[in-house]
Design an enzyme around this catalytic site. Sequence first.
Site, PDB file in Angstrom:
ATOM      1  CG  ASP A 121      -1.848   1.189   1.271  1.00  9.95           C
ATOM      2  OD1 ASP A 121      -2.006   1.847   0.222  1.00  9.95           O
ATOM      3  OD2 ASP A 121      -2.425   1.460   2.339  1.00  9.95           O
ATOM      4  CG  ASP A 331      -3.143   4.022  -2.715  1.00  4.29           C
ATOM      5  OD1 ASP A 331      -2.274   3.259  -2.249  1.00  4.29           O
ATOM      6  OD2 ASP A 331      -4.268   4.150  -2.208  1.00  4.29           O
TER       7      ASP A 331
END
Length: 529
Positions: A121, A331
């Site tokens: 992440d 992301d």
Amino acid sequence: MAGRAILFLLWACLFVNGSLSLTLSSKLVHRFSEEAMAVWESRGGDNASLKPWPKRNSLNYFQLLLQSDLKRQKLKLGSKYEHLFPSEGSQTLFFGNELDWLHYTWIDIGTPNVSFMVALDAGSDLLWVPCDCIQCAPLSASYYDTLDRDLNEYSPSLSRTGKQLSCSHQLCKSTANCKGPEEPCPYIVQYKSDDTASSGFLIEDVLHLTSASKNSTPSSVQASVVFGCGRKQSGGYLEGAAPDGVMGLGPGEISVPSVLAKAGMIQNSFSLCFDDNGSGRILFGDQGNLAQHYTPFLPAAGKYVNYFVGVERFCVGSSCLKQTGFQALVDSGSSFTYVPTEVYKKIVFEFDKQVNATRINIQQSPWKYCYNVSSWELLSIPTIKLMFPLNQSFLVHKPVFSESLNQKYTIFCLTLLRTDDDYGVIGQNFMVGYRMVFDWENLKLGWSIANCEDNGNGKRVNHTPSNNGSTSQLPTSEQQSIPNAHAVAPATARNTPSKSSVAASRQIPLLLCLTSSLLLLMRLLILSC
């Protein structure tokens, strides 16, 4: 005022060069002197290591000077390793819908080491794993269709190198929830997905890595990291997303890439590569290659805190749409790509216009632009391209999700979603087929078409860890506290030879004067920092 002083001094140098002599001096200020302290305090200095101000010739005084020397030496010598990757290998894993479309990798923590399959992440900073669980996702392999081994749970009491951070520790910023100074330091990280969170307390332990350099044998490396002992998870983390934890890869000082860079082990950069077949890799310290495209990271509210980039326009097929620029968070923890509503409307309108097929409605699908097409129509799907500043183009290799109904017909959907935010998110589905380089050292995002089985330079990455023991640990005192996490979950000039010795002698006063000016400028710059 500093600029005017330097200009006046330079003018004086030129004026006196011909006939006048001038003597200049500059007072040196020690970094831990009373004068330096006054300047530091006037600028709101809040470094805990300098409170109270170190007394001259005290033990703390010499320790701080030594730390400063070591940091300068690291900067001069560069990073210790070219690349680092998890000790179980650099491979990333993808399981599709079963584990929420996220990409994972195996890491080892503690002594003896325990393995965890963590989601990657780039939108958050904290590494956390399930630990002394109160409310965690199932960890048995039998609960999942695609896992070939059970997932694990961390326990601080079972690791010889693990220790809890107390509420009195300088890294603990959640003291409002502490009952006493010796209580475990709590953490809670809220993700943008509905009711998705992880909470527990902070632990310090070793992360096991392997080095990967061109001219040296791979060796095992241990890095001291601070991570979350996730006792309680909620939302998406109980429904298939990251059941065994999350590795936050953001630029915050507590993230794994930042900690490794601060220890002088790697450059502050890493790369992710996601292949179309679901495989991939992760490399810490990777800064890409000279042939890659790149775009600068942008500050948010005047600060560089996330991997934000600026998209100038969206192109569908051969049509580049006007007024489709926006800022986007890059992301890997977001499965899909989101754009602001007004931009979304323009993109899907143009896409639907160019698709020569019948649009269909699929119930419970998150994607609204889906089509039932024949085999030959599937080949004519319009391309999707992002345009960054300086005409840097980013062709999306996999903008659609497709599923064959039979030999003749296929359903496909444009995997683009809208958001009510004023910024977008470039998710991992748009990253497929690229070596994405998050170069925080140079504040830029790089990308290049890559075979995820090699390191981008045509050399295959060795995924097998070595038995050579090498330990590089970062002391707790050098690590940083957790920022307020807001993640989106589930970047010698030479003098010209003189024509005569007379001319050279006339230049000496000018050179001395210019040197004094430079020293004064350096002093002013140091005091202004």
